[in-house]
Every structure is written in C-alpha cells, then in structure tokens.
Design an enzyme around this catalytic site. Structure first.
Site, PDB file in Angstrom:
ATOM      1  N   HIS A 204      -3.634  -5.236   1.473  1.00  0.00           N
ATOM      2  CA  HIS A 204      -2.962  -5.456   2.792  1.00  0.00           C
ATOM      3  C   HIS A 204      -3.029  -6.940   3.292  1.00  0.00           C
ATOM      4  CE1 HIS A 204      -2.274  -1.408   4.441  1.00  0.00           C
ATOM      5  NE2 HIS A 204      -3.078  -0.971   3.546  1.00  0.00           N
TER       6      HIS A 204
ATOM      7  N   GLU B  16      -1.854  -8.705   5.420  1.00  0.00           N
ATOM      8  CA  GLU B  16      -1.616  -8.738   6.859  1.00  0.00           C
ATOM      9  C   GLU B  16      -2.993  -8.557   7.378  1.00  0.00           C
ATOM     10  OE1 GLU B  16      -1.440  -4.307   6.722  1.00  0.00           O
ATOM     11  OE2 GLU B  16      -0.974  -6.156   5.454  1.00  0.00           O
TER      12      GLU B  16
ATOM     13  N   CYS C  72       0.776  -1.058  -0.095  1.00  0.00           N
ATOM     14  CA  CYS C  72       0.021  -0.013  -0.065  1.00  0.00           C
ATOM     15  C   CYS C  72       0.782   1.322  -0.010  1.00  0.00           C
ATOM     16  CB  CYS C  72      -0.933  -0.208   1.096  1.00  0.00           C
ATOM     17  SG  CYS C  72      -2.403   1.306   0.974  1.00  0.00           S
TER      18      CYS C  72
END
Length: 193
Positions: free
Chosen positions: A172, A174, A99
């Site tokens: 993302h 994660e 990002c």
C-alpha cells in the site's frame, strides 16, 4: 493539464448500509503524483454512464474487501473493477492494482489466490531488494501468462505483476508516512504522468 484517474472504492457495511469509501490517503498520493482523482461508485450502471462522459486517462484499483470468490461480500465492487480492467485493456489505458486491486487483476486472468500467513500489518523483503508493507490475507504463489511476475516476497508470495499497461502491487503506497519517493516515481510511470 492534469490527468483524470479513476480510483475504485471499498464497500463498508455499517448497520446494514452499504457505503462506498476510500482512505483520504489516496488524495495525498494523488497530489504528490500530480493527477486528479475521480472516485468511482460501486454501481455498474452509473459507471457505464461515467466512462464515456469522463474518459479517464488511467485507473487505480485500491485495497480493501475480499473478492466474492474468496468469501467476500461485495459483488458490486467485483463487477465494477472487472469492467474497469476490461475497459483499460480495450482502450489501452494504464491501470494500477493495489493489494486487493492486484488480486482482482490476478483473478481476471484466471489465477487462483490462496490463504497466506504473516502478511497482515507487517513488512516483507522482496527478491528485488525492496522492503514493503503488507496488509493482506490472500495471495498468489503461481501466476500464469499473460501476467509477468516482477517481484516475490521472501515466502514466495507474488508481490508485483505486469501485463501491457497493467501493473499490480500487493503493498500500500498510500499508507507510508511520509510517502515513499520510489512509489511516487513508480505510480507516475505506470500512469504515464
């Protein structure tokens, strides 16, 4: 032996105090990918002393904070991440930008960002068929050499780039619960784990 991966941190400003921070989700991702995360402070002098003494095997630039050039207020982070990109290029190290990290890579190679709509707390279908999360206000529509565009969203926003051992993604990995196996495989590949 597990590889040491430097991970950049966002800057949170709370009651005029500047704090380096990183989501604990990165620890979980590191465990699943099989590397040791080393969270890098947003202090250029400290980073310059860490690099030769620790010698990372790879680098991840995380999300959060806008770049200063785009009304952000964390010049120390821009400086640290710019040095990390330069270090990766000079030392032929793998680097993944996530990002804001991809935005930093784009900026490093003189690509302009533009305000994008409908990219915060949503999902996008990419032209490679993947469906990814999205949490950003800035994006890139046109990308120049040496960066290669690997994927775009359905509204023509660049979502994945590559150059040598550098990869950038706008989603993302994660934040997925559970973590996506395809992201773990991709990250392990990029970081040569």
């Amino acid at each position: 032996m597990l590889k040491k991966i430097f991970i950049s941190q966002r800057v949170d400003i709370i009651n005029n105090e500047r704090r380096d921070s990183c989501s604990q989700e990165w620890n979980e991702l590191a465990i699943n990918c099989g590397f040791i995360p080393i969270f890098v402070p947003n202090n250029i002098k400290l980073l310059c002393s860490l690099l030769p003494s620790i010698s990372p095997d790879g680098i991840i630039l995380t999300g959060g904070n806008d770049l200063v050039e785009y009304n952000g207020n964390t010049p120390e982070r821009d400086e640290v991440e710019s040095l990390l990109i330069k270090y990766a290029l000079i030392n032929n190290l793998p680097l993944l930008g996530v990002c804001r990290g991809m935005q930093m890579i784009l900026n490093y190679f003189n690509n302009k960002l533009v305000k994008v709509n409908n990219h915060v707390r949503t999902q996008h279908i990419l032209d490679n068929g993947d469906i990814v999360n999205s949490f950003h206000n800035w994006g890139c529509i046109n990308c120049s050499n040496p960066l290669e565009v690997l994927a775009k969203s359905n509204d023509n926003c660049i979502e994945e780039i590559k150059y040598r051992k550098i990869r950038g993604i706008m989603w993302h990995p994660e934040r997925y619960k559970p973590l996506r196996e395809r992201d773990i495989i991709m990250i392990r590949g990029v970081l040569e784990l």
